[in-house]
Write an enzyme that holds these catalytic residues in place. Structure first.
Site, PDB file in Angstrom:
ATOM      1  CG  LEU A 233      -1.934  -1.172   1.230  1.00  0.00           C
ATOM      2  CD1 LEU A 233      -2.550  -1.338   2.608  1.00  0.00           C
ATOM      3  CD2 LEU A 233      -3.012  -0.931   0.177  1.00  0.00           C
ATOM      4  CG  HIS A 234       4.269   1.015  -2.436  1.00  0.00           C
ATOM      5  ND1 HIS A 234       5.217   0.541  -1.566  1.00  0.00           N
ATOM      6  CD2 HIS A 234       4.115   0.068  -3.393  1.00  0.00           C
ATOM      7  CE1 HIS A 234       5.627  -0.656  -1.971  1.00  0.00           C
ATOM      8  NE2 HIS A 234       4.972  -0.963  -3.073  1.00  0.00           N
ATOM      9  CG  ASP A 235       1.327   5.503  -4.775  1.00  0.00           C
ATOM     10  OD1 ASP A 235       2.465   5.798  -4.366  1.00  0.00           O
ATOM     11  OD2 ASP A 235       1.090   5.184  -5.949  1.00  0.00           O
TER      12      ASP A 235
END
Length: 309
Positions: A233-235
């Site tokens: 869930l980077h962004d």
């Protein structure tokens, strides 16, 4: 309301889609507009427009920006999965606004000083060009939140030297980190601690709207998710810190970007600030992953607030 511009390279990696979904399901955000960067920005804009329309946000403007890195020294990375499962033949008619993304960013920020938050979750080319066009936006922004870079402490030596968003345009990143803008950086070694899993996707799908089905399908079709049953869930984490900064632990640091080097072009070098090298960003160094994952799903999987403009 937190007035937000999202600058995105939405495409193969589904984390951009999830970041947009988080914005659209968070009533605290007023999404002023979305700007697309890097590669086939027209296709990216169609993906954004389709998701906005499914959510009922038909008046939120979408703009296309830079297609190439500033110096055009590196080829554009294009996985070829962009838009699969979301766009169909009818979506060829979806078009962005006529203005360029850089002009839109400059105009909006300068006409609303200290009110606009900018979330940059792709290569930083649009942001760098906006800063070159009008350097005063660095002081006029309410905040600039970036997903990118890597701190690479002892516990994260398994990750690559250079994170994707910075690697795609190191020169743009150098301009941004040298601008004096109020930067919050959420790097790769922190975002890799967060995941969305099969059960989470079904929780989103169970909400039962076309928008939620589209978001769930995009996650389920993402090749790494299909092969391993989860993705990172980077962004969404970067976007979440705008509303809930206490999800992560921050430290004020000096961040420099390497623009040369055979293996390290685009590497983010982080150190304690000094008089000679003053701080230029607050950097997330850890995250309460379980709390964030539930915080995200409680919003994205909710059916409420569907009609808010």
């Amino acid at each position: 309301m937190t007035r937000l511009i999202l600058d995105t390279d939405i495409g193969t990696d589904v984390d951009d889609c999830l970041a947009l979904a988080l914005i659209l399901t968070s009533p605290e955000f007023h999404l002023e507009g979305v700007t697309c960067v890097y590669g086939d920005v027209l296709l990216r804009s169609r993906m954004v427009r389709k998701l906005l329309n499914l959510r009922g946000r038909t008046t939120t403007p979408v703009f296309t920006g830079a297609t190439q890195p500033l110096l055009e020294l590196l080829p554009v990375y294009w996985a070829g999965h962009e838009g699969i499962g979301l766009l169909d033949d009818d979506d060829q008619a979806l078009t962005p606004e006529p203005d360029h993304a850089v002009d839109y960013i400059v105009h909006t920020v300068m006409n609303n000083p200290h009110q606009i938050h900018l979330a940059a979750i792709g290569p930083l080319t649009n942001v760098a060009l906006a800063l070159k066009r009008e350097p005063r936006i660095a002081q006029a922004l309410a905040s600039l939140t970036i997903m990118g870079g890597a701190c690479r402490g002892y516990e994260s030596l398994n990750i690559s030297y250079v994170e994707h968003n910075i690697r795609c345009d190191p020169e743009a990143a150098h301009i941004v980190f040298s601008s004096g803008a109020p930067i919050s950086l959420v790097p790769l070694d922190v975002t890799l601690q967060t995941r969305i899993r099969l059960a989470d996707v079904e929780r989103i799908r169970a909400t039962g709207t076309p928008f939620h089905a589209a978001v769930a399908d995009q996650v389920a079709l993402y090749p790494p998710f299909r092969s391993q049953g989860f993705t990172y869930l980077h962004d969404p984490l970067a976007v979440a810190t705008i509303l809930a900064p206490d999800l992560v632990t921050w430290r004020t640091l000096r961040v420099d970007v390497e623009t040369g080097g055979r293996m390290t072009a685009g590497m983010t070098l982080m150190r304690e600030p000094s008089e000679a090298t003053p701080a230029n960003a607050r950097v997330a160094l850890s995250v309460d992953a379980a709390r964030f994952e539930e915080w995200l799903l409680a919003r994205v999987a909710a059916a409420a607030n569907m009609e808010r403009p």
